[in-house]
Design an enzyme around this catalytic site. Sequence first.
Site, PDB file in Angstrom:
ATOM      1  N   CYS A 181     -25.798 -12.590  -1.617  1.00 59.29           N
ATOM      2  CA  CYS A 181     -25.653 -11.768  -0.412  1.00 59.29           C
ATOM      3  C   CYS A 181     -25.259 -10.340  -0.779  1.00 59.29           C
ATOM      4  CB  CYS A 181     -24.603 -12.377   0.515  1.00 59.29           C
ATOM      5  SG  CYS A 181     -24.304 -11.407   2.017  1.00 59.29           S
TER       6      CYS A 181
ATOM      7  N   CYS B 298     -19.043  -2.845   6.912  1.00 59.55           N
ATOM      8  CA  CYS B 298     -19.192  -3.791   5.804  1.00 59.55           C
ATOM      9  C   CYS B 298     -18.409  -5.069   6.043  1.00 59.55           C
ATOM     10  CB  CYS B 298     -18.812  -3.146   4.471  1.00 59.55           C
ATOM     11  SG  CYS B 298     -17.074  -2.663   4.330  1.00 59.55           S
TER      12      CYS B 298
ATOM     13  N   CYS C 127     -20.160  -9.072   7.141  1.00 59.59           N
ATOM     14  CA  CYS C 127     -19.864 -10.096   6.132  1.00 59.59           C
ATOM     15  C   CYS C 127     -19.823 -11.490   6.759  1.00 59.59           C
ATOM     16  CB  CYS C 127     -18.525  -9.791   5.465  1.00 59.59           C
ATOM     17  SG  CYS C 127     -18.060 -11.029   4.223  1.00 59.59           S
TER      18      CYS C 127
ATOM     19  N   CYS D  41     -19.736 -14.854  -2.985  1.00 58.53           N
ATOM     20  CA  CYS D  41     -20.685 -13.945  -2.343  1.00 58.53           C
ATOM     21  C   CYS D  41     -22.133 -14.313  -2.667  1.00 58.53           C
ATOM     22  CB  CYS D  41     -20.418 -12.503  -2.773  1.00 58.53           C
ATOM     23  SG  CYS D  41     -18.910 -11.795  -2.068  1.00 58.53           S
TER      24      CYS D  41
ATOM     25  N   CYS E  22     -14.131   2.791   9.269  1.00 63.96           N
ATOM     26  CA  CYS E  22     -15.454   2.183   9.462  1.00 63.96           C
ATOM     27  C   CYS E  22     -15.343   0.703   9.114  1.00 63.96           C
ATOM     28  CB  CYS E  22     -16.482   2.865   8.565  1.00 63.96           C
ATOM     29  SG  CYS E  22     -18.143   2.149   8.644  1.00 63.96           S
TER      30      CYS E  22
ATOM     31  N   ASP F 267       0.835  -1.197   0.000  1.00 63.94           N
ATOM     32  CA  ASP F 267       0.000   0.000   0.000  1.00 63.94           C
ATOM     33  C   ASP F 267       0.875   1.253   0.000  1.00 63.94           C
ATOM     34  OD1 ASP F 267      -2.365   1.439   0.015  1.00 63.94           O
ATOM     35  OD2 ASP F 267      -2.584   1.394   2.189  1.00 63.94           O
TER      36      ASP F 267
ATOM     37  N   CYS G  68     -17.687   7.314   1.630  1.00 67.13           N
ATOM     38  CA  CYS G  68     -17.206   6.286   2.552  1.00 67.13           C
ATOM     39  C   CYS G  68     -16.647   6.912   3.830  1.00 67.13           C
ATOM     40  CB  CYS G  68     -16.136   5.451   1.862  1.00 67.13           C
ATOM     41  SG  CYS G  68     -15.412   4.177   2.900  1.00 67.13           S
TER      42      CYS G  68
ATOM     43  N   CYS H 265     -24.041  -0.287   4.880  1.00 67.52           N
ATOM     44  CA  CYS H 265     -23.190   0.903   4.771  1.00 67.52           C
ATOM     45  C   CYS H 265     -23.930   2.149   5.264  1.00 67.52           C
ATOM     46  CB  CYS H 265     -22.734   1.111   3.330  1.00 67.52           C
ATOM     47  SG  CYS H 265     -21.646   2.551   3.139  1.00 67.52           S
TER      48      CYS H 265
END
Length: 376
Positions: free
Chosen positions: A208, A261, A265, A205, A258, A151, A231, A215
């Site tokens: 779903c 999400c 999951c 996924c 945050c 990153d 976001c 969010c």
Amino acid sequence: MSLSAPSSDQASGKDAATLRAWLGVKATELGFDDLRITDTVLGDASQKLQEWLAEGRHGHMDYMQRHANIRANTGLLVPGALRVICVSMNYLSPDIDLDAEWQGIKTPTKASVSIYARGRDYHKVLRNRLQEFAKAIEEKIGPFGYRVFTDSAPLMEVELARKAGLGWRGKHTLLLNRESGSTFFLGEILVDIPLPVDEPQEAHCGTCQSCIDICPTQAITAPYQLDARRCISYLTIENPEAIPIEFRRAMGNRVYGCDDCQLICPWNKFAKRSQLPDFAQRHGLGQASLLELWSWTETEFNQRHEGSAIRRIGYSRWRRNLAVGLGNALASPQVSDEDRQSIQQALRNAIASADALVAEHINWALSINASVDSKD
């Protein structure tokens, strides 16, 4: 380190397969939880990136626009690279209770700090281990061309990790894995060695869309589509300006990032725990109240966040975020009169010394409380 052409020994299929097996073992020894390999071709991901940028969904993350051409073409970033060694490292410490995290988000006077940021800065942890990994490879095969990333450069690391088979893209755009959910960091070593590549994983996924529904600001505008400008992670970390008023109430007590999400999951029920002490919670960030964090001076902020990703946002953004959280606490019927008075006093005491950015958010917080009081 500059990249050079691979030697004939390195190019040998048998040698490459043997090296590939050794890489997996060595990665585990160094604390990585998985390793996969892919080539440097990004396919249609680069076009999707250009479309996302053209729509302005990156907000104030100008670096994404400036380096878009390099980000979309790995060969421009590291000329001569043939493969990307992609690794993952779990960060969920043993003392984290995901169910309790929901309770924390619902407690107005508590500060909600994203789980990944409560320990040591992952950039430093992964970069050091990736460098050690590259040196170990060099000791085994001799000099080779490489460069490590985590990153830290215009590299489409999630897409490369997906292509390598470390996981699949969830509808929230994060990478998901059957064994680790989404609670892991990614790192890469670009190399000039023609290693055998791994296959991508199938997506799991299904129908779903819990991440989309949960969010708080509807930042996931459609499956696999994120508008960063909405976001909360972007708003509290990357955004250098005032938090847009339309998102302040939705922020609740989320003062750095945050996790909604990810918490919702289903795959994170299987998330593996990290045994690395680097990612253990520091300075009570998993339990701290908004007022406790608000009481920190700038010196205390810098000292306590030494070696933390949080320090990167600086004291002013930290206070901005806390002011919004405190305003939302004042507006909550769950907060006692005693706590309400303490919050009001703390905000008022801070106005005189606050910079313009923080002062605007303090005034908003106090005005929200006033409007609530006027309705009672």
